[in-house]
Write a protein that holds these residues in place. Structure first.
Motif, PDB file in Angstrom:
ATOM      1  N   LEU A  69       0.820  -1.206   0.000  1.00  9.31           N
ATOM      2  CA  LEU A  69       0.000   0.000   0.000  1.00  9.31           C
ATOM      3  C   LEU A  69       0.857   1.260   0.000  1.00  9.31           C
ATOM      4  O   LEU A  69       0.653   2.180  -0.811  1.00  9.31           O
ATOM      5  N   MET A  70       1.830   1.320   0.903  1.00  8.09           N
ATOM      6  CA  MET A  70       2.679   2.502   1.023  1.00  8.09           C
ATOM      7  C   MET A  70       3.534   2.711  -0.233  1.00  8.09           C
ATOM      8  O   MET A  70       3.674   3.823  -0.748  1.00  8.09           O
ATOM      9  N   THR A  71       4.109   1.626  -0.740  1.00 10.05           N
ATOM     10  CA  THR A  71       5.016   1.732  -1.879  1.00 10.05           C
ATOM     11  C   THR A  71       4.266   2.065  -3.156  1.00 10.05           C
ATOM     12  O   THR A  71       4.665   2.957  -3.918  1.00 10.05           O
ATOM     13  N   THR A  72       3.171   1.362  -3.408  1.00 13.02           N
ATOM     14  CA  THR A  72       2.371   1.639  -4.597  1.00 13.02           C
ATOM     15  C   THR A  72       1.814   3.060  -4.565  1.00 13.02           C
ATOM     16  O   THR A  72       1.838   3.776  -5.572  1.00 13.02           O
ATOM     17  N   GLY A  73       1.338   3.475  -3.400  1.00 15.07           N
ATOM     18  CA  GLY A  73       0.797   4.828  -3.272  1.00 15.07           C
ATOM     19  C   GLY A  73       1.831   5.899  -3.561  1.00 15.07           C
ATOM     20  O   GLY A  73       1.538   6.901  -4.213  1.00 15.07           O
ATOM     21  N   LEU A  74       3.052   5.693  -3.070  1.00 18.07           N
ATOM     22  CA  LEU A  74       4.113   6.667  -3.328  1.00 18.07           C
ATOM     23  C   LEU A  74       4.468   6.717  -4.810  1.00 18.07           C
ATOM     24  O   LEU A  74       4.610   7.799  -5.393  1.00 18.07           O
ATOM     25  N   LEU A  75       4.592   5.555  -5.441  1.00 18.14           N
ATOM     26  CA  LEU A  75       4.955   5.523  -6.857  1.00 18.14           C
ATOM     27  C   LEU A  75       3.868   6.150  -7.734  1.00 18.14           C
ATOM     28  O   LEU A  75       4.175   6.802  -8.735  1.00 18.14           O
ATOM     29  N   LEU A  76       2.609   5.971  -7.363  1.00 11.81           N
ATOM     30  CA  LEU A  76       1.521   6.546  -8.146  1.00 11.81           C
ATOM     31  C   LEU A  76       1.358   8.040  -7.888  1.00 11.81           C
ATOM     32  O   LEU A  76       0.962   8.796  -8.779  1.00 11.81           O
ATOM     33  N   GLY A  77       1.679   8.494  -6.674  1.00 15.74           N
ATOM     34  CA  GLY A  77       1.421   9.879  -6.321  1.00 15.74           C
ATOM     35  C   GLY A  77       2.581  10.825  -6.538  1.00 15.74           C
ATOM     36  O   GLY A  77       2.378  11.995  -6.891  1.00 15.74           O
ATOM     37  N   ALA A  78       3.805  10.354  -6.324  1.00 16.12           N
ATOM     38  CA  ALA A  78       4.971  11.233  -6.395  1.00 16.12           C
ATOM     39  C   ALA A  78       5.429  11.439  -7.838  1.00 16.12           C
ATOM     40  O   ALA A  78       5.108  10.657  -8.731  1.00 16.12           O
ATOM     41  N   ARG A  79       6.202  12.504  -8.056  1.00 13.68           N
ATOM     42  CA  ARG A  79       6.789  12.769  -9.369  1.00 13.68           C
ATOM     43  C   ARG A  79       8.173  12.119  -9.416  1.00 13.68           C
ATOM     44  O   ARG A  79       9.015  12.343  -8.541  1.00 13.68           O
ATOM     45  N   HIS A  80       8.397  11.323 -10.466  1.00 14.67           N
ATOM     46  CA  HIS A  80       9.683  10.633 -10.598  1.00 14.67           C
ATOM     47  C   HIS A  80       9.934  10.298 -12.059  1.00 14.67           C
ATOM     48  O   HIS A  80       9.124  10.636 -12.943  1.00 14.67           O
ATOM     49  N   SER A  81      11.047   9.649 -12.314  1.00 18.04           N
ATOM     50  CA  SER A  81      11.491   9.424 -13.694  1.00 18.04           C
ATOM     51  C   SER A  81      10.626   8.425 -14.455  1.00 18.04           C
ATOM     52  O   SER A  81      10.778   8.289 -15.678  1.00 18.04           O
ATOM     53  N   TYR A  82       9.717   7.712 -13.785  1.00 22.22           N
ATOM     54  CA  TYR A  82       8.819   6.778 -14.467  1.00 22.22           C
ATOM     55  C   TYR A  82       7.356   7.225 -14.397  1.00 22.22           C
ATOM     56  O   TYR A  82       6.466   6.454 -14.766  1.00 22.22           O
ATOM     57  N   SER A  83       7.105   8.432 -13.941  1.00 21.10           N
ATOM     58  CA  SER A  83       5.721   8.887 -13.778  1.00 21.10           C
ATOM     59  C   SER A  83       4.937   8.821 -15.087  1.00 21.10           C
ATOM     60  O   SER A  83       3.798   8.336 -15.122  1.00 21.10           O
ATOM     61  N   ASP A  84       5.526   9.326 -16.172  1.00 13.72           N
ATOM     62  CA  ASP A  84       4.807   9.338 -17.450  1.00 13.72           C
ATOM     63  C   ASP A  84       4.471   7.919 -17.903  1.00 13.72           C
ATOM     64  O   ASP A  84       3.350   7.650 -18.355  1.00 13.72           O
ATOM     65  N   GLN A  85       5.429   7.018 -17.788  1.00 20.22           N
ATOM     66  CA  GLN A  85       5.198   5.638 -18.211  1.00 20.22           C
ATOM     67  C   GLN A  85       4.157   4.963 -17.321  1.00 20.22           C
ATOM     68  O   GLN A  85       3.304   4.211 -17.798  1.00 20.22           O
ATOM     69  N   LEU A  86       4.194   5.263 -16.038  1.00 16.44           N
ATOM     70  CA  LEU A  86       3.283   4.629 -15.097  1.00 16.44           C
ATOM     71  C   LEU A  86       1.848   5.078 -15.308  1.00 16.44           C
ATOM     72  O   LEU A  86       0.906   4.305 -15.129  1.00 16.44           O
ATOM     73  N   HIS A  87       1.668   6.337 -15.725  1.00 15.62           N
ATOM     74  CA  HIS A  87       0.325   6.878 -15.884  1.00 15.62           C
ATOM     75  C   HIS A  87      -0.154   6.880 -17.328  1.00 15.62           C
ATOM     76  O   HIS A  87      -1.234   7.399 -17.612  1.00 15.62           O
ATOM     77  N   ARG A  88       0.649   6.330 -18.211  1.00 14.37           N
ATOM     78  CA  ARG A  88       0.237   6.245 -19.604  1.00 14.37           C
ATOM     79  C   ARG A  88      -0.999   5.363 -19.723  1.00 14.37           C
ATOM     80  O   ARG A  88      -1.127   4.352 -19.041  1.00 14.37           O
ATOM     81  N   ASP A  89      -1.918   5.741 -20.574  1.00 13.80           N
ATOM     82  CA  ASP A  89      -3.126   4.942 -20.765  1.00 13.80           C
ATOM     83  C   ASP A  89      -2.760   3.542 -21.214  1.00 13.80           C
ATOM     84  O   ASP A  89      -1.876   3.345 -22.058  1.00 13.80           O
ATOM     85  N   THR A  90      -3.456   2.544 -20.663  1.00 16.46           N
ATOM     86  CA  THR A  90      -3.208   1.153 -21.016  1.00 16.46           C
ATOM     87  C   THR A  90      -4.420   0.586 -21.728  1.00 16.46           C
ATOM     88  O   THR A  90      -5.555   1.032 -21.514  1.00 16.46           O
ATOM     89  N   PRO A  91      -4.222  -0.419 -22.596  1.00 17.98           N
ATOM     90  CA  PRO A  91      -5.360  -1.032 -23.268  1.00 17.98           C
ATOM     91  C   PRO A  91      -6.316  -1.655 -22.251  1.00 17.98           C
ATOM     92  O   PRO A  91      -5.913  -2.075 -21.176  1.00 17.98           O
ATOM     93  N   THR A  92      -7.594  -1.707 -22.617  1.00 17.06           N
ATOM     94  CA  THR A  92      -8.563  -2.340 -21.738  1.00 17.06           C
ATOM     95  C   THR A  92      -8.229  -3.815 -21.589  1.00 17.06           C
ATOM     96  O   THR A  92      -8.148  -4.540 -22.577  1.00 17.06           O
ATOM     97  N   PRO A  93      -8.006  -4.297 -20.351  1.00 11.56           N
ATOM     98  CA  PRO A  93      -7.648  -5.705 -20.178  1.00 11.56           C
ATOM     99  C   PRO A  93      -8.836  -6.601 -20.485  1.00 11.56           C
ATOM    100  O   PRO A  93      -9.984  -6.238 -20.243  1.00 11.56           O
ATOM    101  N   VAL A  94      -8.569  -7.796 -20.986  1.00 15.68           N
ATOM    102  CA  VAL A  94      -9.644  -8.727 -21.304  1.00 15.68           C
ATOM    103  C   VAL A  94     -10.204  -9.291 -20.019  1.00 15.68           C
ATOM    104  O   VAL A  94      -9.553  -9.323 -18.969  1.00 15.68           O
ATOM    105  N   ALA A  95     -11.454  -9.772 -20.103  1.00 18.68           N
ATOM    106  CA  ALA A  95     -12.120 -10.315 -18.919  1.00 18.68           C
ATOM    107  C   ALA A  95     -11.356 -11.508 -18.345  1.00 18.68           C
ATOM    108  O   ALA A  95     -11.398 -11.759 -17.141  1.00 18.68           O
ATOM    109  N   ALA A  96     -10.639 -12.244 -19.209  1.00 22.63           N
ATOM    110  CA  ALA A  96      -9.908 -13.419 -18.741  1.00 22.63           C
ATOM    111  C   ALA A  96      -8.836 -13.044 -17.726  1.00 22.63           C
ATOM    112  O   ALA A  96      -8.555 -13.805 -16.793  1.00 22.63           O
ATOM    113  N   THR A  97      -8.241 -11.863 -17.878  1.00 16.96           N
ATOM    114  CA  THR A  97      -7.229 -11.405 -16.923  1.00 16.96           C
ATOM    115  C   THR A  97      -7.843 -11.213 -15.547  1.00 16.96           C
ATOM    116  O   THR A  97      -7.290 -11.654 -14.532  1.00 16.96           O
ATOM    117  N   VAL A  98      -8.998 -10.563 -15.503  1.00 19.59           N
ATOM    118  CA  VAL A  98      -9.688 -10.361 -14.235  1.00 19.59           C
ATOM    119  C   VAL A  98     -10.134 -11.700 -13.655  1.00 19.59           C
ATOM    120  O   VAL A  98     -10.036 -11.932 -12.443  1.00 19.59           O
TER     121      VAL A  98
END
Length: 333
Positions: A198-227
């Motif tokens: 929780l703490m680590t994921t929250g920091l990576l999603l919220g803070a500004r860093h060298s992977y922020s753009d890649q992390l927040h880039r839109d992703t394709p809709t996952p197929v139902a099989a993945t869920v």
């Protein structure tokens, strides 16, 4: 004048008037040897530190006194990211040619292999959140679903007023409050593993860093099989420590893709869905248990519920009765 009370009061590791002792103890607790130099004609130096380690994440409250101004220079931070948040006052941070200030509305981040210095005025108590660097980088790899192609580097200054960082900061405060109130959140393996994620994921999603753009880039809709794979894994392993990163790995996708899949296909989050499954197991056990031989808390803990107040509220919302009522009915059958 009374000193400001520090969080984590039940976990004091240092209270001293000696600069050398403070330097030694604080360096060991934070796993980062450092220099402490008193400046500004201090009237009184009194270092206080409270600290709790959860393994890959740790929390510390630190204060150098009402009359002391100090300069803190870590020798190295090779194995950690260290987030500094002010409880009062403001502390300046310098890393190379970059400067930032930690306040109640902004944090600063020390990171591996970068020089770092804190200019710490009097009456500026701070809360520090320590992250194991290898765990942060491993979590990031799982979140983006790929190997890191360059070094993860956080910006020195971080805005705590953005929605994502405000949510992360509230998580930190919640954990600290739970520890202060003596909850098992810091000792139960399932809770600790969840907090790491929780703490680590929250920091990576919220803070500004060298992977922020890649992390927040839109992703394709996952197929139902993945869920569906993720749900099947939850049902088989519901009693085990479960993190979002572990669940994403089992489903064969990154964390962000998994979260998007649950939102689109089930209109919920992986964590909320797992809670629902665990509540079902708890209810089944309560209905079959003998109230003379077990307790609600024992069953809840077995299924990963470590905060019993939240558990009881969730159970009542889901089933319209308190868990103790379900257990009592089982005895009457």
């Amino acid at each position: 004048m009374n000193r400001r009370a520090l969080p984590l009061a039940g976990h004091s590791v240092l209270r001293t008037l000696d600069v050398d002792e403070a330097r030694d103890v604080i360096g060991k607790v934070l796993r980062a040897p450092h220099d402490v130099r008193v400046t500004g004609g201090a009237r009184r130096f009194e270092a206080r530190q409270n600290a709790v380690s959860l393994g890959r994440v740790a929390f510390a409250a630190l204060d150098y006194g009402a009359g002391a101004e100090v300069v803190v220079t870590p020798h190295h931070t090779d194995n950690m990211y260290l987030v500094h948040i002010q409880l009062a006052g403001a502390v300046g941070a310098v890393s190379g040619a970059v400067r930032a200030t930690a306040t109640r509305a902004a944090a600063t981040v020390a990171q591996p292999r970068e020089p770092f210095m804190l200019d710490w005025p009097a009456e500026s108590p701070m809360l520090l959140v320590w992250f194991d660097a290898s765990y942060v980088e491993s979590t990031l790899r799982q979140m983006i679903g790929a190997e890191l192609t360059h070094r993860l580097r956080f910006e020195l200054g971080q805005d705590l007023t953005t929605p994502a960082m405000r949510a992360w900061w509230e998580q930190v405060r919640l954990v600290v409050r739970e520890i202060d109130h003596g909850q098992r959140i810091a000792t139960h393996p399932l809770a600790v593993r969840h907090l790491h994620d929780l703490m680590t994921t929250g920091l990576l999603l919220g803070a500004r860093h060298s992977y922020s753009d890649q992390l927040h880039r839109d992703t394709p809709t996952p197929v139902a099989a993945t869920v569906a794979r993720a749900v099947d894994f939850m049902r088989v392993h519901a009693a085990e420590p479960m993190t979002v990163t572990r669940l994403a790995a089992a489903a064969g996708v990154g964390v962000r893709t998994l979260q998007e899949g649950f939102r689109r296909h089930l209109d919920t989050t992986p964590t909320a869905y797992l809670r629902r499954i665990r509540l079902e197991h708890v209810r089944t056990e309560l209905q079959q248990a003998d109230a003379r031989e077990t307790t609600v808390s024992a069953i809840a803990l077995r299924w990963g519920f470590t905060h019993f107040g939240d558990f009881a509220r969730s159970y009542r919302m889901a089933y319209g009765e308190r868990p103790s009522e379900t257990l009592r009915k089982s005895r009457l059958r």
